[in-house]
Design a protein around this motif. Structure first.
Motif, short mmCIF file in Angstrom:
data_model
loop_
_atom_site.label_atom_id
_atom_site.label_comp_id
_atom_site.label_asym_id
_atom_site.label_seq_id
_atom_site.Cartn_x
_atom_site.Cartn_y
_atom_site.Cartn_z
N LEU A 158 0.83 -1.20 0.00
CA LEU A 158 0.00 0.00 0.00
C LEU A 158 0.86 1.25 0.00
O LEU A 158 0.65 2.18 -0.78
CB LEU A 158 -0.91 -0.01 1.23
CG LEU A 158 -1.79 1.23 1.44
CD1 LEU A 158 -2.78 1.38 0.29
CD2 LEU A 158 -2.52 1.13 2.78
N TYR A 159 1.89 1.31 0.86
CA TYR A 159 2.75 2.48 0.95
C TYR A 159 3.60 2.65 -0.30
O TYR A 159 3.74 3.76 -0.82
CB TYR A 159 3.65 2.38 2.18
CG TYR A 159 2.91 2.53 3.49
CD1 TYR A 159 1.94 3.51 3.66
CD2 TYR A 159 3.18 1.68 4.56
CE1 TYR A 159 1.26 3.65 4.86
CE2 TYR A 159 2.50 1.81 5.76
CZ TYR A 159 1.54 2.80 5.91
OH TYR A 159 0.88 2.94 7.09
N VAL A 160 4.18 1.56 -0.76
CA VAL A 160 5.01 1.65 -1.97
C VAL A 160 4.15 2.04 -3.17
O VAL A 160 4.54 2.87 -3.99
CB VAL A 160 5.74 0.32 -2.22
CG1 VAL A 160 6.49 0.36 -3.55
CG2 VAL A 160 6.71 0.02 -1.09
N GLY A 161 2.97 1.45 -3.27
CA GLY A 161 2.06 1.80 -4.37
C GLY A 161 1.63 3.25 -4.31
O GLY A 161 1.52 3.93 -5.33
N GLY A 162 1.41 3.76 -3.08
CA GLY A 162 1.06 5.17 -2.93
C GLY A 162 2.17 6.08 -3.39
O GLY A 162 1.92 7.11 -4.04
N MET A 163 3.42 5.72 -3.09
CA MET A 163 4.56 6.53 -3.56
C MET A 163 4.66 6.50 -5.07
O MET A 163 4.94 7.52 -5.71
CB MET A 163 5.85 6.02 -2.92
CG MET A 163 7.11 6.74 -3.42
SD MET A 163 7.10 8.53 -3.16
CE MET A 163 7.37 8.61 -1.40
N THR A 192 9.82 -0.55 4.79
CA THR A 192 8.90 0.13 3.89
C THR A 192 9.27 1.60 3.72
O THR A 192 9.24 2.14 2.61
CB THR A 192 7.46 0.02 4.40
OG1 THR A 192 7.15 -1.35 4.63
CG2 THR A 192 6.48 0.60 3.39
N GLY A 193 9.61 2.27 4.82
CA GLY A 193 9.99 3.68 4.73
C GLY A 193 11.21 3.89 3.86
O GLY A 193 11.28 4.84 3.08
N VAL A 194 12.18 2.99 3.98
CA VAL A 194 13.39 3.10 3.16
C VAL A 194 13.05 2.88 1.68
O VAL A 194 13.55 3.60 0.81
CB VAL A 194 14.45 2.07 3.62
CG1 VAL A 194 15.72 2.19 2.77
CG2 VAL A 194 14.78 2.28 5.09
N GLN A 195 12.19 1.92 1.39
CA GLN A 195 11.80 1.66 0.01
C GLN A 195 11.15 2.87 -0.64
O GLN A 195 11.48 3.25 -1.77
CB GLN A 195 10.84 0.47 -0.05
CG GLN A 195 11.47 -0.89 0.17
CD GLN A 195 10.48 -1.99 -0.12
OE1 GLN A 195 9.91 -2.08 -1.20
NE2 GLN A 195 10.25 -2.84 0.87
N THR A 196 10.20 3.49 0.08
CA THR A 196 9.45 4.60 -0.51
C THR A 196 10.34 5.82 -0.73
O THR A 196 10.27 6.47 -1.78
CB THR A 196 8.25 4.97 0.38
OG1 THR A 196 8.71 5.18 1.73
CG2 THR A 196 7.21 3.87 0.39
N VAL A 197 11.18 6.14 0.26
CA VAL A 197 12.07 7.29 0.11
C VAL A 197 13.12 7.03 -0.97
O VAL A 197 13.49 7.94 -1.72
CB VAL A 197 12.74 7.64 1.46
CG1 VAL A 197 13.75 8.77 1.28
CG2 VAL A 197 11.68 8.06 2.48
N ALA A 198 13.60 5.80 -1.06
CA ALA A 198 14.57 5.46 -2.11
C ALA A 198 13.94 5.64 -3.48
O ALA A 198 14.59 6.14 -4.41
CB ALA A 198 15.07 4.03 -1.92
#
Length: 276
Positions: free
Chosen positions: A95-100, A246-252
């Motif tokens: 959900l978070y990665v898809g939102g990013m 998850t936070g690292v994935q989205t910011v990356a």
């Protein structure tokens, strides 16, 4: 102990879910939107000149907008990735990665509008006035810094996935430093153009495209550096482990995006202007 911690996480302020995840409420997106609106309104009126309102109060509005925007983004990030950290389920990662990804797709449209404007500028006689020295050592160093930072965040994420937290923290800190260096380099470039070349936003249609696109990108890099800094603080507190990244994935993802946009911007706006 774990049950108490989970209950505290789920009951955190208004951000807690009431009756399931579908009833989640958050005020932070509204705070960020208000900050962005103040930033754009103040900055836009400053660019319109002093015919409407004095410049100093408008700069104050824009400055307050920057602060409120950063606070909103920080609160939003904390609420999404930190407050419920111990209760977070693996299923929320997509959900978070898809939102990013969706956010970055919308951001492509924002940059595309600026490049379309520049395309119309290039249709006329070229160059539209005297151009400053665009292809200096500064832009080359800045480009190298950003490209290397994209590699270091990738190495940091890989180290976290392999369970090497020390290496993860070390390379994440290097990425934060490189991001700050890039922002400082762009500020210095603006200083050189304005003070030594008399090249400002009001110097013609190319200047408006140049400062508009590079300024928009600089804002994105600045926000990215803030997000990287938040990641670093969390990493130092031991909040990232293998499988909880998850936070690292989205910011990356975001950081790789601003890197790719910069390369395209340099090719079109810097090299393209000189070659043309």
């Amino acid at each position: 102990m774990d049950g108490t911690r989970d209950a505290a996480a789920h009951g955190h302020g208004e951000s807690g879910a009431e009756g399931g995840e579908g009833h989640h409420r958050s005020r932070w997106p509204i705070v960020a939107a208000i900050g962005a609106a103040a930033l754009y309104a103040g900055g836009g009126l400053v660019l319109a000149g002093e015919a409407l309102l004095p410049r100093l109060p408008l700069l104050g509005v824009a400055g307050v907008g920057v602060v409120v925007l950063i606070v909103g983004l920080a609160g939003w990030t904390y609420e999404a990735f930190v407050a419920d950290y111990w209760a977070e389920r693996e299923s929320r990662e997509r959900l978070y990665v898809g939102g990013m990804v969706l956010f970055l797709l919308s951001d492509v449209s924002t940059f595309a509008a600026g490049f379309v404007y520049y395309a119309f500028v290039r249709v006329g006689s070229w160059p539209p006035g005297e151009l400053p020295p665009l292809l200096g050592s500064l832009v080359l160093v800045n480009t190298l810094v950003l490209v290397v930072s994209s590699g270091t965040i990738h190495v940091a994420h890989g180290a976290l996935e392999s369970g090497d937290r020390r290496r993860f923290v070390r390379w994440l800190a290097v990425t934060v430093g490189l991001g700050v260096v890039f922002v400082a380099g762009q500020v210095y470039e603006y200083y050189e153009f304005v003070t030594h070349e008399s090249f400002t936003l009001s110097s013609g249609v190319f200047a408006s495209a140049f400062f508009g696109l590079t300024g928009l990108h600089g804002l994105h890099v600045t926000l990215g550096a803030v997000l990287l800094g938040i990641l670093l603080v969390r990493a130092l507190r031991g909040q990232f482990v293998e499988g909880r990244d998850t936070g690292v994935q989205t910011v990356a993802l975001y950081w790789h995006f601003v890197d790719a946009v910069w390369l395209f911007l340099v090719a079109v706006l810097y090299v393209g202007a000189v070659v043309g």
